[in-house]
Design a protein around this motif. Structure first.
Motif, PDB file in Angstrom:
ATOM      1  N   MET A 105      -1.310  70.324 141.487  1.00  0.00           N
ATOM      2  CA  MET A 105      -0.626  69.290 140.705  1.00  0.00           C
ATOM      3  C   MET A 105       0.866  69.537 140.708  1.00  0.00           C
ATOM      4  O   MET A 105       1.317  70.679 140.611  1.00  0.00           O
ATOM      5  CB  MET A 105      -1.141  69.301 139.257  1.00  0.00           C
ATOM      6  CG  MET A 105      -0.376  68.375 138.328  1.00  0.00           C
ATOM      7  SD  MET A 105      -0.862  68.479 136.600  1.00  0.00           S
ATOM      8  CE  MET A 105       0.289  67.302 135.896  1.00  0.00           C
ATOM      9  N   GLU A 106       1.622  68.452 140.831  1.00  0.00           N
ATOM     10  CA  GLU A 106       3.057  68.513 140.604  1.00  0.00           C
ATOM     11  C   GLU A 106       3.300  68.137 139.152  1.00  0.00           C
ATOM     12  O   GLU A 106       2.836  67.089 138.690  1.00  0.00           O
ATOM     13  CB  GLU A 106       3.793  67.523 141.518  1.00  0.00           C
ATOM     14  CG  GLU A 106       3.751  67.881 142.993  1.00  0.00           C
ATOM     15  CD  GLU A 106       4.496  66.859 143.839  1.00  0.00           C
ATOM     16  OE1 GLU A 106       5.149  65.961 143.253  1.00  0.00           O
ATOM     17  OE2 GLU A 106       4.419  66.956 145.066  1.00  0.00           O
ATOM     18  N   PRO A 107       3.973  68.997 138.373  1.00  0.00           N
ATOM     19  CA  PRO A 107       4.184  68.730 136.945  1.00  0.00           C
ATOM     20  C   PRO A 107       4.864  67.387 136.704  1.00  0.00           C
ATOM     21  O   PRO A 107       5.519  66.832 137.587  1.00  0.00           O
ATOM     22  CB  PRO A 107       5.082  69.895 136.506  1.00  0.00           C
ATOM     23  CG  PRO A 107       4.821  70.966 137.507  1.00  0.00           C
ATOM     24  CD  PRO A 107       4.592  70.250 138.805  1.00  0.00           C
ATOM     25  N   PHE A 108       4.708  66.894 135.505  1.00  0.00           N
ATOM     26  CA  PHE A 108       5.360  65.640 135.139  1.00  0.00           C
ATOM     27  C   PHE A 108       6.873  65.802 135.151  1.00  0.00           C
ATOM     28  O   PHE A 108       7.418  66.852 134.785  1.00  0.00           O
ATOM     29  CB  PHE A 108       4.907  65.185 133.751  1.00  0.00           C
ATOM     30  CG  PHE A 108       3.585  64.470 133.751  1.00  0.00           C
ATOM     31  CD1 PHE A 108       3.506  63.127 134.086  1.00  0.00           C
ATOM     32  CD2 PHE A 108       2.422  65.146 133.408  1.00  0.00           C
ATOM     33  CE1 PHE A 108       2.296  62.465 134.096  1.00  0.00           C
ATOM     34  CE2 PHE A 108       1.190  64.484 133.405  1.00  0.00           C
ATOM     35  CZ  PHE A 108       1.133  63.138 133.751  1.00  0.00           C
ATOM     36  N   ARG A 109       7.528  64.746 135.575  1.00  0.00           N
ATOM     37  CA  ARG A 109       8.979  64.687 135.567  1.00  0.00           C
ATOM     38  C   ARG A 109       9.397  63.381 134.888  1.00  0.00           C
ATOM     39  O   ARG A 109       8.682  62.386 134.956  1.00  0.00           O
ATOM     40  CB  ARG A 109       9.535  64.721 136.997  1.00  0.00           C
ATOM     41  CG  ARG A 109       9.245  66.026 137.740  1.00  0.00           C
ATOM     42  CD  ARG A 109      10.103  67.167 137.217  1.00  0.00           C
ATOM     43  NE  ARG A 109       9.899  68.393 137.993  1.00  0.00           N
ATOM     44  CZ  ARG A 109       9.042  69.354 137.654  1.00  0.00           C
ATOM     45  NH1 ARG A 109       8.304  69.219 136.561  1.00  0.00           N
ATOM     46  NH2 ARG A 109       8.921  70.445 138.391  1.00  0.00           N
ATOM     47  N   SER A 110      10.557  63.413 134.263  1.00  0.00           N
ATOM     48  CA  SER A 110      11.033  62.209 133.587  1.00  0.00           C
ATOM     49  C   SER A 110      11.423  61.145 134.611  1.00  0.00           C
ATOM     50  O   SER A 110      11.770  61.459 135.757  1.00  0.00           O
ATOM     51  CB  SER A 110      12.235  62.537 132.691  1.00  0.00           C
ATOM     52  OG  SER A 110      13.298  63.067 133.466  1.00  0.00           O
ATOM     53  N   VAL A 111      11.352  59.902 134.186  1.00  0.00           N
ATOM     54  CA  VAL A 111      11.691  58.762 135.034  1.00  0.00           C
ATOM     55  C   VAL A 111      12.857  58.025 134.403  1.00  0.00           C
ATOM     56  O   VAL A 111      12.875  57.798 133.187  1.00  0.00           O
ATOM     57  CB  VAL A 111      10.476  57.806 135.186  1.00  0.00           C
ATOM     58  CG1 VAL A 111      10.866  56.565 135.961  1.00  0.00           C
ATOM     59  CG2 VAL A 111       9.327  58.526 135.866  1.00  0.00           C
ATOM     60  N   ARG A 112      13.832  57.667 135.225  1.00  0.00           N
ATOM     61  CA  ARG A 112      14.979  56.924 134.688  1.00  0.00           C
ATOM     62  C   ARG A 112      14.501  55.617 134.061  1.00  0.00           C
ATOM     63  O   ARG A 112      13.729  54.879 134.649  1.00  0.00           O
ATOM     64  CB  ARG A 112      15.977  56.605 135.810  1.00  0.00           C
ATOM     65  CG  ARG A 112      17.220  55.869 135.334  1.00  0.00           C
ATOM     66  CD  ARG A 112      18.240  55.734 136.442  1.00  0.00           C
ATOM     67  NE  ARG A 112      18.701  57.048 136.908  1.00  0.00           N
ATOM     68  CZ  ARG A 112      19.628  57.209 137.860  1.00  0.00           C
ATOM     69  NH1 ARG A 112      20.144  56.144 138.454  1.00  0.00           N
ATOM     70  NH2 ARG A 112      19.989  58.424 138.221  1.00  0.00           N
ATOM     71  N   GLY A 113      14.923  55.391 132.847  1.00  0.00           N
ATOM     72  CA  GLY A 113      14.503  54.189 132.142  1.00  0.00           C
ATOM     73  C   GLY A 113      13.336  54.450 131.199  1.00  0.00           C
ATOM     74  O   GLY A 113      12.921  53.568 130.448  1.00  0.00           O
ATOM     75  N   GLY A 114      12.822  55.674 131.246  1.00  0.00           N
ATOM     76  CA  GLY A 114      11.727  56.024 130.348  1.00  0.00           C
ATOM     77  C   GLY A 114      10.415  56.234 131.072  1.00  0.00           C
ATOM     78  O   GLY A 114      10.181  55.663 132.136  1.00  0.00           O
ATOM     79  N   GLY A 115       9.568  57.076 130.499  1.00  0.00           N
ATOM     80  CA  GLY A 115       8.283  57.351 131.114  1.00  0.00           C
ATOM     81  C   GLY A 115       8.284  58.660 131.883  1.00  0.00           C
ATOM     82  O   GLY A 115       9.209  59.473 131.770  1.00  0.00           O
ATOM     83  N   ALA A 116       7.236  58.868 132.676  1.00  0.00           N
ATOM     84  CA  ALA A 116       7.097  60.114 133.427  1.00  0.00           C
ATOM     85  C   ALA A 116       6.258  59.878 134.675  1.00  0.00           C
ATOM     86  O   ALA A 116       5.490  58.917 134.750  1.00  0.00           O
ATOM     87  CB  ALA A 116       6.448  61.184 132.548  1.00  0.00           C
ATOM     88  N   ARG A 117       6.411  60.782 135.632  1.00  0.00           N
ATOM     89  CA  ARG A 117       5.624  60.679 136.847  1.00  0.00           C
ATOM     90  C   ARG A 117       5.125  62.065 137.232  1.00  0.00           C
ATOM     91  O   ARG A 117       5.708  63.090 136.853  1.00  0.00           O
ATOM     92  CB  ARG A 117       6.448  60.092 137.992  1.00  0.00           C
ATOM     93  CG  ARG A 117       7.688  60.892 138.342  1.00  0.00           C
ATOM     94  CD  ARG A 117       8.481  60.248 139.473  1.00  0.00           C
ATOM     95  NE  ARG A 117       9.761  60.909 139.700  1.00  0.00           N
ATOM     96  CZ  ARG A 117       9.931  62.036 140.388  1.00  0.00           C
ATOM     97  NH1 ARG A 117       8.878  62.637 140.920  1.00  0.00           N
ATOM     98  NH2 ARG A 117      11.133  62.562 140.549  1.00  0.00           N
ATOM     99  N   ALA A 118       4.019  62.096 137.994  1.00  0.00           N
ATOM    100  CA  ALA A 118       3.441  63.359 138.445  1.00  0.00           C
ATOM    101  C   ALA A 118       2.579  63.080 139.662  1.00  0.00           C
ATOM    102  O   ALA A 118       2.400  61.922 140.073  1.00  0.00           O
ATOM    103  CB  ALA A 118       2.616  63.997 137.337  1.00  0.00           C
ATOM    104  N   TRP A 119       2.040  64.137 140.238  1.00  0.00           N
ATOM    105  CA  TRP A 119       1.117  64.000 141.365  1.00  0.00           C
ATOM    106  C   TRP A 119      -0.097  64.869 141.084  1.00  0.00           C
ATOM    107  O   TRP A 119       0.030  66.035 140.693  1.00  0.00           O
ATOM    108  CB  TRP A 119       1.772  64.434 142.670  1.00  0.00           C
ATOM    109  CG  TRP A 119       0.913  64.215 143.885  1.00  0.00           C
ATOM    110  CD1 TRP A 119       0.859  63.106 144.681  1.00  0.00           C
ATOM    111  CD2 TRP A 119      -0.052  65.132 144.430  1.00  0.00           C
ATOM    112  NE1 TRP A 119      -0.071  63.262 145.682  1.00  0.00           N
ATOM    113  CE2 TRP A 119      -0.644  64.509 145.550  1.00  0.00           C
ATOM    114  CE3 TRP A 119      -0.461  66.415 144.070  1.00  0.00           C
ATOM    115  CZ2 TRP A 119      -1.630  65.123 146.311  1.00  0.00           C
ATOM    116  CZ3 TRP A 119      -1.454  67.045 144.820  1.00  0.00           C
ATOM    117  CH2 TRP A 119      -2.021  66.387 145.941  1.00  0.00           C
TER     118      TRP A 119
END
Length: 203
Positions: free
Chosen positions: A1-15
């Motif tokens: 797993m790739e840890p969650f990262r913040s997303v510009r504009g709000g929210g988060a992403r991961a793999w």
């Protein structure tokens, strides 16, 4: 797993790998089964199906219930005020007043259906945003908060089953890798890491 990262504009992403996604979907699905509002909803019967739960209490000539207790009996079945016997469910749906069983029971009777629905909904939202095959995941702030709540419920449930205490790390270290519980402890720790990475991404 790739840890969650913040997303510009709000929210988060991961793999997530496919196996990780499958594990999460399985665990969250179990929580949904446990808290399913229909399993404790006395009004879930179809009023046209002849289900006895849809039967209305007898009324007086003025149109009001003859007995308030009859109305309560229809709305809240026997046991609605009792703490669940399943320790996991009791942890997910805790008593509001630990020192006053009667008050806790009354509070539970009126609030547990809504709490079940809320937990079921956040779990459903997590499944809706979790691809079965894994891969890239991107969550809005609202979806990320649902993930946090659902992940917390999964960890609470697993923690109860494992009997997790403050000495979690020491207890885990005592287990051998071929012990069936070792894998369960590893999953518990991994869930904590997933949850923590999402918290950090949102912060």
């Amino acid at each position: 797993m790739e840890p969650f990262r913040s997303v510009r504009g709000g929210g988060a992403r991961a793999w997530l790998a496919a196996a990780e996604a499958s594990l999460l979907r399985n665990l969250v699905g179990q929580i949904m089964t446990l808290v399913d509002p229909q399993s404790g909803d006395p009004l879930s019967g179809d009023p046209l199906s002849g289900d006895p739960r849809s039967t209305q209490p007898e009324t007086s000539k003025t149109g009001t219930p003859d007995d308030l207790s009859a109305l309560e009996a229809m709305l809240y079945p026997p046991g609605a005020a009792q703490t669940p016997e399943d320790p996991v469910l009791a942890r997910l749906l805790p008593d509001a007043y630990s020192d006053d069983p009667e008050a806790a029971g009354e509070f539970r009777k009126y609030t547990e259906p809504a709490l079940r629905s809320a937990k079921y909904e956040v779990a459903r939202q997590m499944l809706d945003t979790l691809p079965e095959a894994g891969g890239r995941i991107q969550l809005s702030n609202t979806e990320a908060l649902s993930w946090l709540k659902a992940l917390n419920d999964v960890r609470l449930a697993l923690g109860v089953r494992l009997g997790v205490t403050e000495e979690f790390e020491q207890d885990w270290a005592k287990l051998k890798p071929d012990d069936p519980q070792w894998t369960a402890y590893e999953v518990y720790a991994w869930l904590g890491a997933v949850q923590e990475s999402l918290v950090q991404a949102l912060a």
